[in-house]
Design a protein around this motif. Structure first.
Motif, mmCIF file in Angstrom:
data_model
loop_
_atom_site.group_PDB
_atom_site.id
_atom_site.type_symbol
_atom_site.label_atom_id
_atom_site.label_comp_id
_atom_site.label_asym_id
_atom_site.label_seq_id
_atom_site.Cartn_x
_atom_site.Cartn_y
_atom_site.Cartn_z
ATOM 1 N N ALA A 843 -36.943 40.437 -8.408
ATOM 2 C CA ALA A 843 -38.180 40.361 -9.186
ATOM 3 C C ALA A 843 -38.136 39.254 -10.230
ATOM 4 C CB ALA A 843 -38.456 41.707 -9.867
ATOM 5 N N THR A 844 -36.981 39.001 -10.785
ATOM 6 C CA THR A 844 -36.916 38.115 -11.953
ATOM 7 C C THR A 844 -36.198 36.800 -11.689
ATOM 8 O OG1 THR A 844 -34.804 39.048 -12.701
ATOM 9 C CG2 THR A 844 -36.812 40.108 -13.516
ATOM 10 N N GLY A 845 -35.396 36.759 -10.646
ATOM 11 C CA GLY A 845 -34.594 35.561 -10.394
ATOM 12 C C GLY A 845 -33.426 35.410 -11.353
ATOM 13 N N ARG A 846 -33.167 36.434 -12.152
ATOM 14 C CA ARG A 846 -32.077 36.331 -13.140
ATOM 15 C C ARG A 846 -30.717 36.649 -12.511
ATOM 16 N NH1 ARG A 846 -34.048 34.143 -17.795
ATOM 17 N NH2 ARG A 846 -36.132 34.933 -18.207
ATOM 18 N N VAL A 847 -29.689 36.086 -13.113
ATOM 19 C CA VAL A 847 -28.322 36.465 -12.763
ATOM 20 C C VAL A 847 -28.024 37.754 -13.531
ATOM 21 C CG1 VAL A 847 -25.881 35.830 -12.962
ATOM 22 C CG2 VAL A 847 -27.604 34.089 -12.420
ATOM 23 N N LEU A 848 -27.802 38.820 -12.831
ATOM 24 C CA LEU A 848 -27.543 40.103 -13.489
ATOM 25 C C LEU A 848 -26.190 40.607 -12.988
ATOM 26 C CD1 LEU A 848 -31.106 41.638 -12.923
ATOM 27 C CD2 LEU A 848 -30.263 40.544 -15.015
ATOM 28 N N ASN A 849 -25.176 40.480 -13.817
ATOM 29 C CA ASN A 849 -23.836 40.853 -13.351
ATOM 30 C C ASN A 849 -23.246 41.975 -14.178
ATOM 31 O OD1 ASN A 849 -23.321 39.459 -15.697
ATOM 32 N ND2 ASN A 849 -21.600 38.286 -14.878
ATOM 33 N N ARG A 850 -24.125 42.688 -14.876
ATOM 34 C CA ARG A 850 -23.614 43.757 -15.736
ATOM 35 C C ARG A 850 -24.648 44.872 -15.730
ATOM 36 N NH1 ARG A 850 -22.702 41.286 -21.331
ATOM 37 N NH2 ARG A 850 -24.675 40.361 -20.754
ATOM 38 N N VAL A 851 -24.161 46.107 -15.656
ATOM 39 C CA VAL A 851 -25.055 47.250 -15.824
ATOM 40 C C VAL A 851 -24.608 48.032 -17.044
ATOM 41 C CG1 VAL A 851 -25.823 47.529 -13.450
ATOM 42 C CG2 VAL A 851 -23.660 48.566 -14.147
ATOM 43 N N PRO A 852 -25.522 48.773 -17.698
ATOM 44 C CA PRO A 852 -26.944 48.819 -17.357
ATOM 45 C C PRO A 852 -27.636 47.500 -17.710
ATOM 46 C CG PRO A 852 -26.547 50.046 -19.384
ATOM 47 C CD PRO A 852 -25.211 49.624 -18.863
ATOM 48 N N VAL A 853 -28.586 47.137 -16.863
ATOM 49 C CA VAL A 853 -29.383 45.944 -17.133
ATOM 50 C C VAL A 853 -30.337 46.292 -18.264
ATOM 51 C CG1 VAL A 853 -31.120 44.396 -16.180
ATOM 52 C CG2 VAL A 853 -29.216 45.186 -14.744
ATOM 53 N N ASN A 854 -30.293 45.531 -19.329
ATOM 54 C CA ASN A 854 -31.200 45.863 -20.424
ATOM 55 C C ASN A 854 -32.312 44.826 -20.519
ATOM 56 O OD1 ASN A 854 -30.426 43.730 -22.079
ATOM 57 N ND2 ASN A 854 -28.906 44.941 -23.192
ATOM 58 N N PRO A 855 -33.316 45.091 -21.344
ATOM 59 C CA PRO A 855 -34.458 44.164 -21.410
ATOM 60 C C PRO A 855 -34.016 42.738 -21.759
ATOM 61 C CG PRO A 855 -35.006 46.204 -22.529
ATOM 62 C CD PRO A 855 -33.549 46.291 -22.182
ATOM 63 N N ASP A 856 -32.998 42.612 -22.602
ATOM 64 C CA ASP A 856 -32.518 41.278 -22.960
ATOM 65 C C ASP A 856 -32.050 40.519 -21.718
ATOM 66 O OD1 ASP A 856 -32.213 43.170 -25.216
ATOM 67 O OD2 ASP A 856 -31.610 41.378 -26.315
ATOM 68 N N ASP A 857 -31.405 41.257 -20.795
ATOM 69 C CA ASP A 857 -30.941 40.617 -19.567
ATOM 70 C C ASP A 857 -32.115 40.132 -18.725
ATOM 71 O OD1 ASP A 857 -28.239 41.214 -20.124
ATOM 72 O OD2 ASP A 857 -28.471 43.223 -19.295
ATOM 73 N N LEU A 858 -33.151 40.977 -18.654
ATOM 74 C CA LEU A 858 -34.292 40.625 -17.801
ATOM 75 C C LEU A 858 -35.091 39.471 -18.394
ATOM 76 C CD1 LEU A 858 -35.442 44.202 -16.724
ATOM 77 C CD2 LEU A 858 -34.266 42.500 -15.334
ATOM 78 N N LEU A 859 -34.963 39.267 -19.686
ATOM 79 C CA LEU A 859 -35.695 38.180 -20.352
ATOM 80 C C LEU A 859 -34.837 36.937 -20.538
ATOM 81 C CD1 LEU A 859 -37.404 40.307 -23.141
ATOM 82 C CD2 LEU A 859 -38.529 39.220 -21.192
ATOM 83 N N GLY A 860 -33.548 37.061 -20.236
ATOM 84 C CA GLY A 860 -32.668 35.926 -20.485
ATOM 85 C C GLY A 860 -32.290 35.779 -21.952
ATOM 86 N N LEU A 861 -32.516 36.839 -22.752
ATOM 87 C CA LEU A 861 -32.132 36.770 -24.173
ATOM 88 C C LEU A 861 -30.633 37.016 -24.343
ATOM 89 C CD1 LEU A 861 -35.041 38.794 -25.809
ATOM 90 C CD2 LEU A 861 -34.683 36.323 -25.876
ATOM 91 N N ARG A 862 -30.031 37.610 -23.323
ATOM 92 C CA ARG A 862 -28.593 37.823 -23.359
ATOM 93 C C ARG A 862 -28.016 37.108 -22.143
ATOM 94 N NH1 ARG A 862 -25.250 43.602 -23.088
ATOM 95 N NH2 ARG A 862 -26.302 43.862 -21.088
ATOM 96 N N ALA A 863 -26.967 36.361 -22.363
ATOM 97 C CA ALA A 863 -26.348 35.629 -21.257
ATOM 98 C C ALA A 863 -25.670 36.614 -20.320
ATOM 99 C CB ALA A 863 -25.324 34.644 -21.803
ATOM 100 N N PRO A 864 -25.523 36.263 -19.060
ATOM 101 C CA PRO A 864 -24.757 37.128 -18.159
ATOM 102 C C PRO A 864 -23.354 37.348 -18.718
ATOM 103 C CG PRO A 864 -25.852 35.378 -16.927
ATOM 104 C CD PRO A 864 -26.042 35.063 -18.388
ATOM 105 N N ALA A 865 -22.727 38.441 -18.320
ATOM 106 C CA ALA A 865 -21.368 38.742 -18.783
ATOM 107 C C ALA A 865 -20.448 37.597 -18.383
ATOM 108 C CB ALA A 865 -20.893 40.054 -18.172
ATOM 109 N N ALA A 866 -19.696 37.129 -19.352
ATOM 110 C CA ALA A 866 -18.839 35.966 -19.099
ATOM 111 C C ALA A 866 -17.393 36.411 -18.993
ATOM 112 C CB ALA A 866 -18.985 34.975 -20.246
ATOM 113 N N THR A 867 -16.602 35.597 -18.328
ATOM 114 C CA THR A 867 -15.182 35.883 -18.229
ATOM 115 C C THR A 867 -14.403 34.590 -18.437
ATOM 116 O OG1 THR A 867 -13.420 36.576 -16.747
ATOM 117 C CG2 THR A 867 -15.409 35.712 -15.716
ATOM 118 N N ALA A 868 -13.264 34.737 -19.051
ATOM 119 C CA ALA A 868 -12.406 33.568 -19.258
ATOM 120 C C ALA A 868 -11.471 33.379 -18.068
ATOM 121 C CB ALA A 868 -11.600 33.759 -20.534
ATOM 122 N N GLY A 869 -11.694 34.154 -17.035
ATOM 123 C CA GLY A 869 -10.811 34.064 -15.869
ATOM 124 C C GLY A 869 -10.294 35.437 -15.528
ATOM 125 N N ARG A 870 -9.705 35.534 -14.358
ATOM 126 C CA ARG A 870 -9.307 36.849 -13.869
ATOM 127 C C ARG A 870 -8.208 37.451 -14.749
ATOM 128 N NH1 ARG A 870 -8.757 36.404 -7.479
ATOM 129 N NH2 ARG A 870 -6.945 35.108 -7.931
#
Lengths: 899, 276
Positions: A843-870
């Motif tokens: 629906a949104t075309g957003r990268v969603l890699n964390r649940v629960p998906v919150n409104p900030d995620d759907l709006l792009g106000l919060r960046a996808p969950a980041a990792t510094a590596g495995r």
């Protein structure tokens, strides 16, 4: 103050304290326990009653305001022998599972029908939105109200149904009248109330505990600390690393430090507040990756790694692929939020033994943990199951059991303990937060050639069932696909977060979110339809999993996917400013226990001639916490012996041997097989020797033997597998970041459906919990402290959040299982979450890699969950849980002493 | 703990004066949560449920008065000519809570997320308070609410009700939360068009220490063409700029600000549509 209140037509004159709620008055003073206490915050509606004809939450009405007013409760809904039409409709439609929410829902539904005799579905959901149900997903409740209003035909469940029929619940009538006794409803003459004092710190050294003032407080009979535990100081499902009461350190916020028994609950609470504990706060390990750092503070003296599982299959490190996709995914700590609180009543005997009536999932393993702590032989601890208001894994571990027994044995009085909602959040284990790094390689035609998964689970402060959860998550991490080359490295660590353990899906939901998200990415990258990609790679009978295990049982995953994809999409026009999306996910999970666990279930079936002809009795120690196991057992007896009248006896450790836990989707297979075998022995006896006055047969069923992991993580780890496909349709307000799930379609591989209505109920309710994880459920932690441990702030889906669920079943019998069944309790939770998130991405075309998906995620106000590596792979001796190498079967505190 | 049970407003005010330590209770839906959790252990309760004067409302010569004891269920049923307030009342929790929770309690709790407060703020309402010694006074809502869960109510005063000049033009209320029912507002907004169609009053909930009025946005919109997309955008931007949201467990400050921008724009556009 003295009040005069008319309750269900009877005038009562009672003394109430000003702070007493109407709920407490009804339950504790008047014994009207049909009205339930599940939150005391006015959130859940379980305490709904009428006050002067108006629907209210009795927990928020000061009892004094009932003075000279009229109260009507569930007990008055059908005062005579006949059920009220709503009660009958709830039973006919399968709207009752654990039943804890049922009285409140019936009152709210009747209130609606009195005002609006033919409500629409929307009006029904609106009217019931203040009544939480954690079992059903609300759909059958809406159907029940439709039926009662005459809008829908009576979808009658069969009164004495056999295998394959929608039999009515054997425990249904007391659940709709409010007469069913749950743990929190128990009473005994001379009963004391027990409470727990818990640590406010997630990590601290205890310098001293002074109970002098508490002991001197009015009404107090005992104040116990670690020094008062007569036997083993620790307990645990797999490793005995958890103190009965903390002595030297506390490792999570909410860890029990002292327990108090007093004449009244209020006195016990006041006394607990008088216990003086001197804490020295220590540094907190709050992040699972931090726990792996070499310089991290050690949660336990032996380190922070609880277990590492290493699975290597084929040659993943050198495999070449046309396309690679790589992703990182996070899931949070989820709470089971069963509506019935943890509760138990311990009754001491003169011979020093104790009877415990308790809400649990496995009576015998409770006893195994309780008895050594009490320094009693197992036969001196008798455990009887009381009514259980849902569980979903939360009652696999010890809660009040040991504490209530300790207090009862000390005071020589019955002691009752019940957790309130806030305490419940500290008093049981949760779903493990997870971080997953996943990499899939595929040919350009879309055939998977390699999977590389790194998985990290936060086990919290104590082991609970973490080692088994990790094993599950690791073995499922590459998905239900044929992947010839795979490397999976799974680690579960100790932190100072609340302990994690079993929850519906048991490790499967975390990795399913990761592998299904990665599969969608792969489909996009290859330009292949996501469903086609899954069909192309789906396992089937004979497929080999990354553990080397060959799928010898039924594995109709392709049919499951095709059937689910073919379910018609909802006809609806999205509202203005709403975009819609469709997402698809598949999932799989094991049935029963794994890794060589010696798993069995015992059952006794008796037939005898009673006043109404031949009757049968079934005895197991299995727990039905709402999903309908007892009804299934009765169906099996009716089918095998042709006897209509079947009594399912209460589960009790004195009456029979272990049935194992009601978990791991195992009990229909395990207890069901034992009952089936006992029936067939009786049948054979009847065929040989003809009818007799009475025949009894006891049978212990064991499933086929599995193995542990070898050094490469290979082995015949699981007994059997079940599969599911789910499709979600969502609407998103892209400006406000608000999402609504419009429809869930689910088709599940069930082997054989024993009770179609019950099976649907499992799928609908399971999907609702997966929806919660996708959109709103997260126990928020900050430096080890829970920020939202209440129903006001830990949000679970309401009737307005869960859409209609369309369910279907593929029935390909599982060899060796009774009637070919596969457990169906968990899977709908597993794949619902990734299906919903996939729909949100669509629906949104957003990268969603964390649940629960919150409104900030759907709006792009919060960046996808980041990792510094495995996360790094810990240096460990092998595949076994680390405590195993340290001889921790002894228990943590003994081990430390021995050193 | 003592219970004081007056049967008239005069009696209630007298008791309030003599027992300022007593915690007033009407529907109990906020207070009982704290009592059940033992977060509050008051020495006395002042039970207002028998003070019938508080449970009434009236509209007289253009002034609307709603008694503090009016429940949200009744407001939703009986005050339908004031859609923003009626909608706000309907958005409160569940039917069970709406049957008990009162508008006076919502004001006394003074949460920035109080569901009825944005509508009252958009009506420019006064809180009517009274004391047995100093009599009745009308406090503008903005002066009544002094901080999160803090009011300017004197220890000897009780909230008698809330009063505003009746509005006739369209107004609307929207509440945003993480789920579709049983939710505390992450943000809410109420927009009320003034009687001359010149301007609007915009009140915002859960985006500051108290419910706020977006004065700059209101001034900006005065006499402008609300169908002009640029006006709508600027109105939203100004409203968002006036918020003072925080990050908490229910939502982020950034989201709250964003939501206000969207809601302000939508509500103004909706008002314009209603004019045509």
């Amino acid at each position: 103050m003295l009040i005069h209140a008319t309750v269900n037509g009877t005038q009562h004159t009672v003394h109430v304290a000003p702070e007493t709620s109407l709920l407490t008055l009804l339950r504790d003073e008047l014994g009207l326990t049909g009205t339930k206490n599940a939150c005391e915050e006015g959130e859940c509606g379980s305490c709904s009653v009428w006050l002067d004809g108006e629907l209210v939450c009795s927990c928020l009405v000061p009892a004094l305001q009932a003075n000279r007013h009229e109260v009507r409760t569930i007990e008055a809904l059908a005062p005579g022998e006949e059920l009220h039409p709503l009660q009958d409709a709830f039973l006919a439609t399968g709207a009752v599972q654990c039943g804890f929410c049922t009285p409140g829902l019936l009152v709210a539904a009747e209130d609606l029908l009195e005002r609006n005799p033919s409500p629409s579905d929307d009006e029904i959901r609106e009217a019931l939105a203040g009544n939480f149900c954690r079992c059903t997903g609300y759909q059958k409740i809406v159907e029940a109200v439709q039926v009662a209003s005459g809008r829908a035909g009576l979808l009658t469940a069969v009164e004495h149904g056999k295998v394959g029929e929608s039999a009515r619940r054997v425990d249904g009538i007391p659940k709709v009248t409010g007469a069913f006794t749950y743990g929190s409803d128990l009473r005994a003459d001379g009963m004391l109330q027990g409470v727990t004092l818990r640590s406010p710190h997630p990590s601290a050294r205890i310098h001293s505990i002074d109970v002098t003032k508490a002991e001197a407080a009015p009404g107090v009979h005992a104040v116990l600390t670690a020094d008062d535990v007569p036997g083993k100081p620790t307990f645990g499902l797999e490793y005995s690393d958890q103190p009965v009461l903390a002595s030297d350190v506390v490792r999570y916020e909410g860890e029990p430090v002292a327990i108090v028994a007093a004449e009244t609950l209020e006195q016990a609470r006041r006394a607990a507040e008088l216990v003086e504990v001197e804490y020295e706060p220590l540094s907190v390990v709050s992040d699972m990756e931090d726990a792996l750092r070499p310089d991290a503070p050690q949660v336990h003296e032996f380190g922070n790694v609880l277990r590492h599982v290493h699975i290597l299959h084929g040659e993943p490190d050198t495999t070449e692929a046309d396309v690679w996709v790589e992703g990182y995914y996070e899931t949070p700590m989820q709470d089971q939020a069963a509506l019935g609180p943890e509760a138990g009543l311990a009754v001491p005997s003169e011979d020093g033994s104790v009877d415990l009536h308790v809400t649990t999932q496995w009576l015998h393993v409770d006893r195994q943990q309780i008895a050594p702590c009490l320094d009693l032989p197992e036969e001196k601890v008798r455990i009887t199951l009381t009514g259980v208001g849902g569980a979903f894994g939360s009652r696999e571990d010890i809660h009040v059991q040991i504490h209530a027994c300790l207090l009862a044995l000390r005071t020589k009085r019955p002691v009752k303990m019940t957790y309130g909602r806030e305490e419940s959040f500290s008093g049981h284990v949760h779903r493990h937060p997870s971080r997953t790094w996943i990499r899939y390689g595929a040919t350009k035609e879309g055939r998977l050639v390699a999977a590389d998964v790194r998985l990290l689970l936060d086990g919290g402060a104590y082991a609970s069932s973490s080692p088994a959860v990790l094993a599950n998550a690791s073995t499922f991490a590459a998905g239900p696909y044929e992947v010839p080359n795979a490397r999976i490295e799974g680690t579960v660590v100790y932190t100072n977060n609340p302990p994690c353990g079993a929850m519906r899906g048991f490790g499967a939901p975390q990795v399913c979110f990761a592998y299904e998200s990665a599969m969608d990415n792969l489909a996009a990258k290859l330009g292949i339809d996501p469903i086609e990609l899954r069909l192309k790679n789906a396992v089937s009978s004979g497929s080999v999993l990354p553990t080397g295990q060959v799928l010898t049982g039924s594995a109709p995953l392709r049919e499951v996917i095709e059937r689910c994809a073919a379910i018609p999409l909802p006809e609806h026009a999205p509202l203005d400013a709403m975009t819609h999306g469709v997402g698809f996910a598949v999932g799989f999970k094991n049935v029963a226990y794994s890794e060589g666990f010696d798993d069995s279930a015992e059952a006794t079936v008796t037939i005898e001639v009673g006043p109404n002809g031949l009757e049968a009795q079934v005895q197991t120690a299995a727990v039905d916490y709402g999903q309908g196991l007892y009804t299934v057992l009765a169906q099996i007896v009716r089918t095998e012996l042709g006897i209509e009248h079947v009594v399912v006896l209460p589960s009790d450790t004195s009456a029979i041997g272990s049935a194992g836990s009601t978990s791991a989707s195992r009990q229909t297979t395990m207890a069901g097989a034992a009952v089936l075998a006992a029936c067939r022995e009786i049948r054979a006896e009847l065929d040989t020797n003809g009818a007799a006055e009475s025949i009894t047969r006891t049978v212990t069923y064991q499933h086929r033997v599995t193995t542990g992991f070898d050094e490469k993580g290979q082995g015949d780890i699981h007994v059997a597998f079940a599969f599911i496909a789910e499709r979600a349709v969502v609407e998103v307000d892209e400006e406000l970041g608000l999402a609504r799930v419009v429809q869930i379609a689910a088709v599940q591989d069930a082997g054989r459906v024993i009770n179609p209505q019950g099976a649907e109920g499992q799928v609908e309710g399971g999907a609702a919990i997966g929806l919660g994880l996708a959109l709103m459920e997260e126990l928020q932690l900050e430096e080890g402290q829970v920020r939202n441990g209440s129903f006001t702030d830990y949000l679970i889906p309401t009737a307005l959040d869960v859409p209609p669920v369309i369910s279907g079943f593929v029935e390909v019998p599982e060899p060796g299982a009774p009637y070919g069944v596969k457990g169906i309790g968990e899977l709908a939770t597993v794949a619902a979450t990734p299906a919903i998130v996939a729909a949100l991405r669509a629906a949104t075309g957003r990268v969603l890699n964390r649940v629960p998906v919150n409104p900030d995620d759907l709006l792009g106000l919060r960046a996808p969950a980041a990792t510094a590596g495995r996360a790094p792979i810990p240096d460990v001796p092998g595949q076994q849980p680390i405590p195993e190498y340290l001889g921790m079967a002894l228990g943590q505190q003994e081990l430390m002493k021995a050193r | 703990m003592d219970v004081l049970t007056p049967y008239s407003l005069d009696e209630a005010l007298e008791v309030r004066f003599t027992h300022p330590e007593a915690t007033p209770v009407a529907g109990g839906t906020d207070l009982m949560v704290d009592l059940n959790a033992r977060r509050l252990q008051p020495t006395a309760l002042l039970d207002l449920s028998h003070v019938d004067e508080l449970g009434t409302w009236q509209k007289e010569s253009g002034t609307v008065f709603v008694g503090a004891g009016m429940t949200f269920a009744r407001i939703a049923r009986e005050l339908t000519e004031f859609p923003p307030l009626a909608d706000a009342a309907r958005s409160v929790a569940s039917p069970q809570i709406r049957n008990r929770a009162t508008i006076g309690g919502n004001l006394a709790t003074a949460s920035p997320a109080g569901d009825s407060i944005p509508a009252l703020a958009a009506y420019d309402a006064d809180v009517v308070v009274a004391s047995s010694k100093t009599g009745m006074r009308r406090v503008p809502l903005g002066e009544f609410l002094v901080g999160p869960k803090r009011t300017s109510l004197a220890p000897d005063e009780l909230i008698v009700g809330v009063e505003w000049q009746s509005v006739t033009r369209p107004g609307s209320f929207v509440k945003i939360g993480r789920r579709n029912a049983m939710v505390i507002a992450v943000a809410s907004a109420c927009l009320q068009v003034d009687d001359e169609w010149h301007g609007v009053r915009l009140a915002l909930g859960s985006v500051g220490p108290t419910v706020l009025r977006a004065r700059h946005a209101e001034e900006f919109a005065e006499d402008l063409d609300w169908s002009d997309p640029a006006t709508l955008v600027e109105f939203g931007r100004l409203a968002a700029a006036e918020t003072q949201p925080i990050d908490d467990r229910r939502g982020s400050a950034a989201y709250r600000r964003h939501v206000v921008e969207v809601l302000a724009r939508r509500l103004l556009a909706q008002a314009e549509k209603a004019r045509c």
